[in-house]
Design a protein around this motif. Sequence first.
Motif, mmCIF file in Angstrom:
data_model
loop_
_atom_site.group_PDB
_atom_site.id
_atom_site.type_symbol
_atom_site.label_atom_id
_atom_site.label_comp_id
_atom_site.label_asym_id
_atom_site.label_seq_id
_atom_site.Cartn_x
_atom_site.Cartn_y
_atom_site.Cartn_z
ATOM 1 N N GLU A 1 -6.335 -1.864 -11.465
ATOM 2 C CA GLU A 1 -5.888 -3.051 -10.718
ATOM 3 C C GLU A 1 -6.689 -3.240 -9.434
ATOM 4 O OE1 GLU A 1 -3.372 -5.331 -11.688
ATOM 5 O OE2 GLU A 1 -3.658 -4.256 -13.575
ATOM 6 N N LEU A 2 -7.159 -2.129 -8.871
ATOM 7 C CA LEU A 2 -7.921 -2.212 -7.617
ATOM 8 C C LEU A 2 -9.417 -2.426 -7.876
ATOM 9 C CD1 LEU A 2 -6.199 0.616 -5.536
ATOM 10 C CD2 LEU A 2 -5.831 -1.843 -5.388
ATOM 11 N N LYS A 3 -9.787 -2.405 -9.134
ATOM 12 C CA LYS A 3 -11.192 -2.575 -9.488
ATOM 13 C C LYS A 3 -11.664 -3.966 -9.045
ATOM 14 C CE LYS A 3 -12.147 -2.909 -13.782
ATOM 15 N NZ LYS A 3 -12.086 -2.679 -15.222
ATOM 16 N N ILE B 1 -2.401 3.520 -3.998
ATOM 17 C CA ILE B 1 -2.412 2.062 -3.823
ATOM 18 C C ILE B 1 -2.959 1.782 -2.417
ATOM 19 C CG2 ILE B 1 -1.047 -0.064 -3.941
ATOM 20 C CD1 ILE B 1 1.002 1.502 -5.605
ATOM 21 N N THR B 2 -4.253 1.686 -2.328
ATOM 22 C CA THR B 2 -4.889 1.515 -1.021
ATOM 23 C C THR B 2 -4.956 0.053 -0.601
ATOM 24 O OG1 THR B 2 -7.009 1.497 -2.161
ATOM 25 C CG2 THR B 2 -6.280 3.598 -1.241
ATOM 26 N N GLN B 3 -4.809 -0.837 -1.566
ATOM 27 C CA GLN B 3 -4.744 -2.275 -1.291
ATOM 28 C C GLN B 3 -3.531 -2.826 -2.041
ATOM 29 O OE1 GLN B 3 -6.815 -4.313 0.578
ATOM 30 N NE2 GLN B 3 -7.756 -2.417 1.310
ATOM 31 N N ILE C 1 -1.287 -4.611 -4.614
ATOM 32 C CA ILE C 1 -1.508 -5.040 -6.005
ATOM 33 C C ILE C 1 -0.485 -6.121 -6.313
ATOM 34 C CG2 ILE C 1 -1.331 -4.325 -8.428
ATOM 35 C CD1 ILE C 1 -2.220 -1.521 -7.511
ATOM 36 N N VAL D 1 -3.435 1.897 -11.597
ATOM 37 C CA VAL D 1 -3.690 1.469 -10.215
ATOM 38 C C VAL D 1 -5.189 1.304 -9.989
ATOM 39 C CG1 VAL D 1 -3.592 2.224 -7.797
ATOM 40 C CG2 VAL D 1 -1.580 2.465 -9.261
ATOM 41 N N ASN E 1 -8.276 -12.506 -7.910
ATOM 42 C CA ASN E 1 -8.846 -11.853 -6.732
ATOM 43 C C ASN E 1 -10.337 -11.578 -6.926
ATOM 44 O OD1 ASN E 1 -6.232 -11.873 -5.844
ATOM 45 N ND2 ASN E 1 -5.847 -9.706 -6.288
ATOM 46 N N THR F 1 0.834 -1.206 0.000
ATOM 47 C CA THR F 1 0.000 0.000 0.000
ATOM 48 C C THR F 1 0.873 1.263 0.000
ATOM 49 O OG1 THR F 1 -0.108 -0.143 2.396
ATOM 50 C CG2 THR F 1 -1.951 -1.068 1.166
#
Lengths: 371, 400
Positions: B241-243, B147-149, B151, B238, B272, B141
Amino acid sequence: MFTPGSKYLIAITGLSAFSLAMYMLLVHPSALGAVALIGLVAATSLLTGITLFTRDGHATEDQTSAAIVDTPTSSMWPLVGAAGFALVLVGTITTPIVFIFGIVAILATLVEWTVQAWSERSSADVAYNASIRERILNPIEYPVLAAIGVAVIIFSFSRVMLAISKDAGAIIFIVAASAISLVGLLISVRPQLKKGIVQTIAVLAAVGLVGAGIASMGFGLREDLVVAAEEDHYSHQECGAEKSDHFDKGVSETISATSGADATIELVDGKLTAQVQGIEGLQDSITVRRSNPSNIIFRNKDAGEFRLAANLGKKQIADGVMEDVVTCTQLISEGSEQWLTLTINKPAVSGEPYTLSVPGLEGQSIVVVVP
Amino acid sequence: MLGRVIGRLKTVILGTAGTVFLASCASNAPQDTWVPKGPNAQKIDSLQKPVFAVAGIIGLIVAAAVIYSIIKFRDKGQPIPKQSHGNPALEITLTIIPALILAVVGVFTFRTVFDLNKTSDTQMIINVTGQQWWWEYDYPTNNEYGITQPIITSGQLVIPVGTKVLLRETSRDVIHSYWIPALNGKRDAVPGRITLNRIEADEPGIYAGQCTEFCGLSHANMRMEAVALSKEDFAKWVANELKPYEAPAKNTLAKEGETVFLNQCSRCHQVNGLTRADGTPVIAAPDENVWSGAAPNLSHLMSRNTFAGAMFNLVTPECRTDVWKSESATFGAKYLAGVDESCLNQTDLRGWLRNAPAMKPMYANPALLAATGGKYRGMPNLGLSESDIEKLVAYLLTLK
């Protein structure tokens, strides 16, 4: 002397005997290969004996007539050989070590008795016959006997040390070392000392040591070793706040190389912090790679002894029965540090993150993220 | 006689010079070590060029002296000249001059080494994990970059331009070495250790690399690509990727492919957000099937341009050329467009699904896995039917 045929067969016998010993030690004493090798040893031994006895068919009347009239001396080797066969039989139904002792006795008999028989027929001169026997066998006998002697001494001494307390062990070690030094000093300053006295001292010491070893085996291991073995202290870990008498005793609290660390976890003033190499500032979570040993340094900068525990979810140990998966450092005193290596194969289940915490310290934890 | 020797010498010299010249004209040399594209590689370049020049000049002088001596003093039947032994002044001079040259080179080398090892100004961390024979990248993160989670991706390392990125390298099995020549020097990835390698790209683009430590059967096929995006484009990457995972619509080929994936692929490959019919999350268990313990995470697979350890292009040559050769201003948009059906390299992807070990050597013969306890060192041949492959391709295309 040895004829070409007998030399050839002696070499084959020796090689097959060595192969047999190695096979039984390294592979399996009761495997089919061992049976085949025993047969090979027996067959080549027989041929060797016949060849030696007949002097390869080239013996002349002049060479053997003097020896033939001489009566062979007595020998203990038939007895040893018989005992060896008995041990082999007993060993096949008890333990491999007895079997191996039997094989060793048979091999020793084969070599010793063969050479003795051969030497006694070399001439009519008994002294000469004895001397050529020694020329052949002493280079083998002395190292083997020395190795056996050293092994017996080490084994006996170790039995004594395992039976008595640690403090008594230290005292005995000092006394024994001092006694050996004193005897050595005595011999060096009094070189004219009678051989018999030296031999007597050595024999008494050896008998005493072996006797002590046997007696110690009778007493058994000292109590704390028995308890440790029964309770599996060597692998048992207490990851709570309590101190384990065995797991936490004499812990290593310094790390010499830190370049392989994924993160450094510090306990300072009751607060747990994480630092990751290359990232400025303190973190409340660290990322650990999946299925890869990751090294964490735990550094205790707080007063008192603390351990770092990794809480890695739960695992099923029986139908419907789950158990916490926890691993931890030992109790680390103030100002010291220790590695904790984590290998995590799967990400945490949603809502139940993996964490690093200090048992007994509430409200402080570092989240371990496994992508 | 002399004329013939000189003639042959001319041929050799001209031939060598011509070969070197032609080699230097290669237009497609993505791993050229003389074309730095970032400050770290530039530092190495600034060091190596003068050193190469000095070494080259000295080499030429020595070679010329040797050739001159060979020709001038060749055996022509003349008497042996007067022999001399020792010339202190000359020997000391010839010792001091190289020592001084090496000392000067050493000063600049040490300065460069220390510069390259500086990590205090790092702006982004990426964990790089080598494994036979692919690279995994996970991004911890980092709120500054959205980047909250964490990747996780593989094959292509995506970085923002003008950002000091610190690669924390290690390996799950044997020693590998990470090297993208345009961005920095090589650095070994060693099991049980973390080695640091800083990269930074000046311009958007794709920079190719290659594992440079022999690591087994497919070492030559263990490639990597660093994709540099503008900061705005990186933020979009990013975000993508976090979607969250979007399951394919019901009654579609892709939905059937999802079922095939669940039955065949999810034992090792994580996507994921993928769930079973009962809603439980699917957690892959590569540690139970793969010797090194991991398999590439296929979340957002179609946002990448490569697969199978960057050995194969996920896009057709035309689409790939379109991305690689695009101008800086348009590169990000083209790369972020990802892979659609029209650009998908169906040939290699289907071939891979049909029989992966036939396309990339991977010790995947089930009869030869005794040494690894039955675990694979790469992707095995799953024996998929053409129908299953059709469904899987349709499903993988949804992982964007």
